[in-house]
Structures are given as structure tokens and as C-alpha cells.
Design an enzyme around this catalytic site. Structure first.
Site, short mmCIF file in Angstrom:
data_model
loop_
_atom_site.label_atom_id
_atom_site.label_comp_id
_atom_site.label_asym_id
_atom_site.label_seq_id
_atom_site.Cartn_x
_atom_site.Cartn_y
_atom_site.Cartn_z
N HIS A 43 -17.50 8.48 8.89
CA HIS A 43 -16.76 7.62 9.81
C HIS A 43 -15.31 7.50 9.33
O HIS A 43 -14.98 7.94 8.22
CB HIS A 43 -17.41 6.23 9.92
P1 TYD Z 1 -21.74 1.97 6.62
O1 TYD Z 1 -20.38 1.42 6.34
O2 TYD Z 1 -21.92 2.80 7.83
O3 TYD Z 1 -22.28 2.76 5.35
P2 TYD Z 1 -21.82 4.14 4.66
O4 TYD Z 1 -20.43 4.46 5.05
O5 TYD Z 1 -21.96 3.86 3.21
O6 TYD Z 1 -22.78 5.21 5.06
O7 TYD Z 1 -22.76 0.74 6.65
C1 TYD Z 1 -24.15 0.94 6.71
C2 TYD Z 1 -24.78 -0.29 7.36
O8 TYD Z 1 -24.54 -1.46 6.55
C3 TYD Z 1 -24.23 -0.59 8.74
O9 TYD Z 1 -25.32 -0.86 9.61
C4 TYD Z 1 -23.41 -1.83 8.59
C5 TYD Z 1 -23.92 -2.48 7.32
N1 TYD Z 1 -22.81 -3.08 6.55
C6 TYD Z 1 -22.58 -4.43 6.62
O10 TYD Z 1 -23.28 -5.18 7.32
N2 TYD Z 1 -21.54 -4.99 5.90
C7 TYD Z 1 -20.73 -4.22 5.13
O11 TYD Z 1 -19.80 -4.75 4.48
C8 TYD Z 1 -20.98 -2.80 5.06
C9 TYD Z 1 -20.12 -1.91 4.23
C10 TYD Z 1 -22.03 -2.27 5.79
#
Ligand code: TYD
Length: 126
Positions: A43
Site C-alpha cells: 500500500h
Molecule cells: P496494514 O497497515 O495493512 O498492515 P501491513 O502494512 O503491515 O500489512 O494493517 C493491517 C490491519 O491492521 C488492517 O486491517 C488495519 C489494522 N491496523 C490498525 O487497526 N491500526 C494500525 O495502527 C495499523 C498499523 C493497522
């Protein structure tokens, strides 16, 4: 970031808002127990700035500004990778037991994410 306060008892690395890093940290989170072969990220953020640290172990971060991709291996707890807004990132090659520490400039906001690569390219070129 840099290596500080090292002696035979071990090491301490310090991160200070707006000094060691160019923003104030509003949120900290960490990734761990990433399964072998797993990847994270995929992302971009519109406004969020982040500093990513391999607090333990190692992993690769590929950054992509829509034109150029570059892969960084993070494997030192005293080194941080700053990711400015508008950069697509993929994290992979996590070593067993690795911990990816993320210092973030804003609270969690799903509206700040771009999770579709084609939408990211459109957003960059607008
Ligand atoms: P995401 O940022 O997409 O993870 P990565 O980039 O590490 O693969 O987040 C994964 C899930 O966690 C998403 O459903 C949202 C949740 N999340 C939160 O609720 N709060 C946060 O601060 C973060 C970073 C993620």
C-alpha cells in the site's frame, strides 16, 4: 538514527521527536511472527510519514514512487528507513523471529491508505 550508548552491558538506541526523525511520533506499532515467505505492506499513504526499523532480525522493504523501485535490506536495530508520503511499499523476506518496528507521524486512518496499485499510479499522476 545511530548507535548510541554501547558498552559491555549492551546497546541503547534513542529516537527523539523532530530531532532523530523529522516528525513527531503519534503512533508506534510492530510486526512480528510474520510467517516464512509472507509479505506485508502493499500500500501507499497519502500523508503519513513512517520510520521503519528492524528491531530484531531482518527483512526487505521495496519502495516505489511510481517510476523507480528500490529495495532496502533492514538488519540493524540502529538504522531506520524513512518513508515519506506517496510511496508504495512492499515488505518481505522476513527472517525468523524478526520484529519490524514502525514509528508513524499520524494516528491510524484507513482513508490515508491507497491499497490498489493502479489507483496509486493514478493518484501519483493526477
Ligand atoms: P496494514 O497497515 O495493512 O498492515 P501491513 O502494512 O503491515 O500489512 O494493517 C493491517 C490491519 O491492521 C488492517 O486491517 C488495519 C489494522 N491496523 C490498525 O487497526 N491500526 C494500525 O495502527 C495499523 C498499523 C493497522
Amino acid at each position: 538514527m545511530d548507535k548510541h550508548h554501547s558498552d559491555n552491558k549492551g546497546n541503547i538506541t534513542v529516537v527523539e521527536n523532530s530531532k532523530t526523525i523529522p516528525f513527531d511520533v503519534k503512533r508506534t506499532y510492530y510486526l512480528y511472527d510474520v510467517p516464512g515467505g509472507g509479505s506485508r505492506g502493499a500500500h501507499a499513504h497519502k500523508e503519513l510519514q513512517q520510520m521503519i526499523v528492524a528491531a530484531s532480525g531482518s527483512f526487505d522493504v521495496t519502495l516505489d514512487d511510481g517510476n523507480v523501485k528500490r529495495t532496502f535490506t533492514l538488519n540493524r536495530p540502529y538504522q531506520g528507513l524513512l518513508i515519506v508520503p506517496g510511496i508504495w511499499r512492499d515488505l518481505n523476506n522476513f527472517s525468523a523471529g524478526s520484529v519490524c518496528l514502525v514509528l508513524a507521524s499520524e494516528k491510524y486512518d484507513e482513508n490515508d491508505y491507497i491499497r490498489d496499485y493502479e489507483s496509486f499510479l493514478k493518484w501519483k499522476n493526477k
